[in-house]
Every structure is written in structure tokens, then in C-alpha cells.
Design a protein around this motif. Structure first.
Motif, short mmCIF file in Angstrom:
data_model
loop_
_atom_site.label_atom_id
_atom_site.label_comp_id
_atom_site.label_asym_id
_atom_site.label_seq_id
_atom_site.Cartn_x
_atom_site.Cartn_y
_atom_site.Cartn_z
N ILE A 19 0.70 -1.39 -0.06
CA ILE A 19 -0.06 0.06 -0.08
C ILE A 19 0.84 1.33 -0.02
O ILE A 19 1.72 1.49 0.77
CB ILE A 19 -0.85 -0.06 1.26
N ASP A 44 -1.51 3.10 -5.07
CA ASP A 44 -1.41 4.41 -4.66
C ASP A 44 -2.14 5.20 -4.85
O ASP A 44 -3.13 5.01 -5.73
CB ASP A 44 0.08 4.79 -5.01
N ALA A 45 -2.21 6.67 -3.96
CA ALA A 45 -3.62 7.28 -4.49
C ALA A 45 -3.19 8.20 -5.64
O ALA A 45 -4.49 8.68 -6.25
CB ALA A 45 -3.46 8.41 -3.27
N GLN A 65 -7.09 3.57 -4.01
CA GLN A 65 -7.01 2.70 -2.89
C GLN A 65 -8.51 2.07 -2.57
O GLN A 65 -9.29 2.80 -1.89
CB GLN A 65 -6.20 3.21 -1.69
N VAL A 82 2.86 -2.06 4.61
CA VAL A 82 2.71 -0.64 4.74
C VAL A 82 3.80 0.34 5.39
O VAL A 82 4.75 -0.30 5.93
CB VAL A 82 1.34 -0.32 5.79
N ILE A 86 0.67 5.27 6.32
CA ILE A 86 -1.02 4.59 5.86
C ILE A 86 -1.63 4.57 7.14
O ILE A 86 -1.15 3.99 8.22
CB ILE A 86 -0.65 3.18 5.29
N ARG A 87 -2.62 5.21 7.08
CA ARG A 87 -3.52 5.19 7.91
C ARG A 87 -4.22 3.98 8.40
O ARG A 87 -4.74 3.27 7.52
CB ARG A 87 -4.51 6.57 8.13
N THR A 89 -7.40 3.68 8.72
CA THR A 89 -8.82 3.75 7.94
C THR A 89 -8.58 3.67 6.36
O THR A 89 -9.62 3.40 5.65
CB THR A 89 -9.34 4.98 8.14
N ASN A 90 -7.31 3.42 6.03
CA ASN A 90 -7.01 2.96 4.72
C ASN A 90 -8.04 1.79 4.38
O ASN A 90 -7.63 0.61 4.90
CB ASN A 90 -5.80 2.75 4.37
N GLU A 92 -7.66 -0.80 1.99
CA GLU A 92 -6.88 -2.02 1.82
C GLU A 92 -6.56 -2.37 3.14
O GLU A 92 -6.39 -3.73 3.22
CB GLU A 92 -6.16 -1.66 0.75
#
Length: 473
Positions: A19, A44-45, A65, A82, A86-87, A89-90, A92
Motif C-alpha cells: 500500500i 497508491d493514491a 485505494q 505498509v 498509511i492510516r 482507516t485505509n 485496503e
């Protein structure tokens, strides 16, 4: 692609989903995994220039994502990797936890790839990317073919990572989140220690303490290499020696057996030369990138290379051939008599060191800086120190803060830095899209302009060149 069964790839990483795969650290891990025969997917974003190479190597990459990105590999991933960015709440990461897929931090994955190699880790508040890169290029010059993972792209190869066959693994060790405590190097370098990343570590004392923990991670029989001129690093070395760790020092104050004492530094038109005393012999170490701090980084790389068994002559030749790292005083182009560079400096000490080197490179021309503060917490903590460093320039454009992983803080803007700068003409420009025109207005023939910061300020250099060319038509 045939799945790798060699111990070169830990079982958990033989089908890995990354991620944030476009990031410097994550894309490097992906490169090495793919080269060793692992199956790799990632997301990726936004699109990244790294994707072209990774896709060519066989990676399945999604832009955006979503939970179903975990289904890109047949059978699904054996692990999800990760970074701290990476939060929880992501989507994935949430899906991985719901499915019971093991989640590894980026550093844990890299540590797995280091297994079976002799490992050199380069740490420090400043200079670790350049030092890691110098060591890598010097070892390549000695035909040792190291594996490496660096936080920037080498100018020679354009790559930030590589799977080598030489049995040596060189890695930049990131202290920002303490994840470098995952590694157990046989050669550890600490370039310097100066409080930073207090958003994670909390206090200056905690930040310094994590380096002591890192030194305790050195393998038995390994070595710690430190800059003896840096007081906190020198103190770390003394504590490590008391614990039985072998230590080698470099710098002007170094002079013990096995140390590299810097006798002089002579800047040149293109880089500079350090004259050092090593093992009772005086030798010269030339670096083709400007700045005394870069020469000191080269001496650290020299000591590390010697510990890895490389010959001194080959290392010196390799260091002289080092062409720099992307975003480390990277030449972007020339418009008429104006030269434009880009630099990653984002801490006051880095800004000051680089501007001293820039001043020499500018010759009789003025130094114009377009600076973007990085992180609200760092801007709040070091606004006065940033102002003092930026005062070394002639013209300074201060942009607003690039927040990265942080949420905005009330009252914390680029103006905190701009209003304290003395000794230079200062321009605070919170509108990013107006910075190009402002910079073009400020420069004069013969000036050297550098965009500086760890955020998207790097985009401005080419745009400034285009605008200057347009005006010169």
C-alpha cells in the motif's frame, strides 16, 4: 512468472501487496522483491513515475485505494506491507485485517530482504541518503554488486533500489518513526544526531535515545562509524565503546587508530576535495557534488566500504564518480544566465549547510531560494532556526506549509518563518500557483535559484525555467 522458492524471499513476502507502492521506500522494496522472483501488487493514491518500471517488471498496480485491490494476485497476498504514512482507516489495510492477512511494516519487509547478507545501515538526522548513495556507488565501482535500498534515486542509474549478487546489502536507516530498530547491521553509520520528527518521538531526549537503541542492534563483532565532530554522535560512540562495540570515527576531531581525520576541505568549481589521514597515510577524497558536508559524507562512506572489504583505491575512485542523488542539489536547467537547482533540505541544519554550498556554486551571482516548509509540527518547532538558515540567501520566497501526513495547525503557516528572516529580501507567497511568476520576477542574469523542501516544491523548478524562457523570447 514462476514463484520464487529461494530463501532470498521470505515466505511471507512471496506474494506481497504494498500500500503506497509509489513512495521512495515502498517502490524500492517492490523492485527487490520482483527481481528475486516474488509476485507483487500494490496501490497508491496517484500515479507515479516509479510505476512504469515496476509494471515492466511484472507488478500489478492500481491507482486509487480500494479493498478489491487485494485480489490482484492469484490466491491473494501472503502479506500486506505498509509504511507509517498509511492510516488505519485505509480501505485496503482495513480489508487485510478483516481477512487475517499478515500486515508488515515497510522496515520489517526490508529486514526480511536483508537476511543472508552482510548489512550496512546508514542513519543520522542529516546526510543519510547521500551517504548511502555514495557507499553504494563506491561499492559498485569495486565490482561488489551490492543490493541497496535508498530514499532517493541515484543519478547514475535512476534507481532507488537493486537486488545485487555481491552478498552485501546497503540500506538507508530511517529514524523518523523508530523503524530502523528492526535492522541488525554489521556496519552502522551515524552521520549526526539533531532533534527532529518530534511529532513521533515527542521529546528531544527520546529522539536521541532511539539512536542508542539502534547502536545496540549492531551484530556482535560489528562496527559503529560516527562523525566525531558531532557532539551527540560522539557521545553515542563513547557509550557504544563502553558496551564493547568497536567504533571508528571521522571528522576533524577524529584521530584514533582506524579513524579518518579530515585535515582540510578545498571547494572546487564542481564539488570539492577532502584531505584525510587514514592509517598513518594522507589521501585525498574527491566528491563531484558541492559542500563540505558532502565531503564528510564521502569519508563516512569510505570507512564503511573498508569495513565491507572493499579496496581503498577502488572506493576513492567510486566516490569521485558519484554524480549525486535526485533532489539533492539536482541541476534542473538553465534559462539564459540563470541556473536552477532543486534540493530536498527540510531541516534548518540541512538548509544552512546546503545554502553555504550554494553560495560557493553561485560565484558572483545572487542566491534565490524558493522554500517550502515541511510538516506543521516541524515549522512550529523550528521557525526561528529556519529563518536564520534562509538568511544566508539574497532573495527568499517562502511558500505555505506542506503538511504531508499532518493536519493543519491554527496559526502555523509559512509566514511564521518568513517574518523572522533577516539579511535577505523576503517574500511570503501562500498561493502556490503564483510562486512561479514571483520567482521569475526576482531573478537576474547570473543568479542561482534553488527550490528547496521535501514537498511538492520540486515541481516548480521546471515551471520557473519555462517561464524564464518564455520571457526571454
Amino acid at each position: 512468472m514462476t514463484e520464487q522458492t529461494s530463501t532470498d524471499v521470505p515466505e511471507a513476502l512471496r506474494r506481497a501487496h504494498l500500500i503506497g507502492i509509489g513512495g521512495a521506500g515502498m517502490s524500492g522494496i517492490a523492485r527487490i522483491l520482483l527481481a528475486r522472483g516474488a509476485r507483487v501488487s500494490g496501490s497508491d493514491a496517484k500515479d507515479s513515475r516509479a510505476f512504469l518500471t515496476l509494471r515492466a517488471q511484472g507488478a500489478e498496480i492500481a491507482v486509487g485505494q480500494h479493498a478489491d485491490n487485494l485480489d490482484a494476485l492469484p490466491g491473494g497476498p501472503s502479506a500486506v506491507v505498509v509504511s507509517t504514512a498509511i492510516r488505519e482507516t485505509n480501505p485496503e489495510l482495513v480489508a487485510a485485517r478483516e481477512r487475517g492477512i499478515p500486515v508488515l511494516h515497510r522496515a520489517e519487509a526490508l529486514a526480511g530482504l536483508m537476511e543472508g547478507h552482510r548489512v550496512a545501515c546508514i542513519a543520522g538526522t542529516h546526510g543519510k541518503t547521500s551517504t548511502t548513495s555514495m557507499l553504494t556507488v563506491a561499492l559498485q565501482q569495486c565490482r561488489l554488486d551490492p543490493s541497496f535500498a535508498i530514499g532517493g534515486d541515484l543519478n547514475e542509474s535512476g534507481a532507488n533500489a537493486h537486488h545485487g549478487e555481491g552478498g552485501v546489502f546497503v540500506a538507508e536507516a530511517d529514524e523518523s518513526d523508530g523503524s530502523f530498530l528492526t535492522y541488525s547491521p554489521s556496519v552502522a553509520v551515524v552521520t549526526n544526531i539533531e532533534p527532529d520528527h518530534l511529532d513521533h518521538h515527542g521529546t528531544a531526549e527520546a529522539y536521541v535515545a532511539v539512536f542508542a537503541e539502534f547502536a545496540r542492534r549492531i551484530e556482535p563483532g560489528g562496527v559503529l562509524i560516527v562523525c566525531g565532530d558531532d557532539a551527540p554522535a560522539a557521545e553515542l560512540a563513547a557509550r557504544a565503546e563502553a558496551d564493547g562495540v568497536r567504533v571508528r570515527r571521522y571528522g576533524r576531531s577524529a584521530g584514533g587508530e582506524g579513524d579518518a581525520c579530515v585535515l582540510a576541505y578545498v571547494p572546487g568549481e564542481d564539488g570539492g576535495t577532502a584531505r584525510i589521514s587514514l592509517g598513518g597515510e594522507e589521501i585525498e577524497v574527491r566528491v563531484a557534488v558541492p559542500g563540505e558536508h558532502m565531503a564528510f559524507n564521502a569519508v563516512a562512506a569510505l570507512l564503511a566500504g573498508l569495513e565491507l572489504g572493499a579496496p581503498v583505491d577502488g572506493l576513492i575512485q567510486g566516490l569521485a564518480a558519484f554524480g549525486g542523488v535526485r533532489r539533492r542539489f539536482e541541476f534542473k536547467g538553465r534559462a539564459g544566465d540563470v541556473r536552477v537547482y532543486d534540493d530536498y533540505a527540510h531541516h534548518p541544519t540541512e538548509v544552512a549547510a546546503q545554502l553555504k554550498a550554494v553560495r560557493h556554486a553561485a560565484g558572483l551571482g545572487r542566491v534565490v531560494v524558493v522554500f517550502q516548509p515541511h510538516l506543521y509540527s516541524r515549522t512550529r518547532a523550528f521557525s526561528r532556526e529556519f529563518a536564520e538558515a534562509l538568511g544566508l540567501a539574497d532573495e527568499v520566497v517562502v511558500l505555505d506549509v506542506y503538511g504531508a501526513r499532518e493536519e493543519p495547525e491554527p496559526g502555523v503557516t509559512g509566514e511564521l518563518v518568513a517574518r523572522e528572516i533577516t539579511g535577505a529580501n523576503v517574500h511570503y507567497e501562500p498561493a502556490f500557483d503564483r510562486a512561479v511568476g514571483l520567482a521569475a520576477d526576482l531573478v537576474k542574469p547570473g543568479d542561482l535559484l534553488v527550490t528547496m523542501g521535501a514537498g511538492d516544491v520540486t515541481q516548480l523548478g521546471p515551471e520557473i525555467l519555462t517561464e524564464l524562457d518564455r520571457r526571454g523570447e
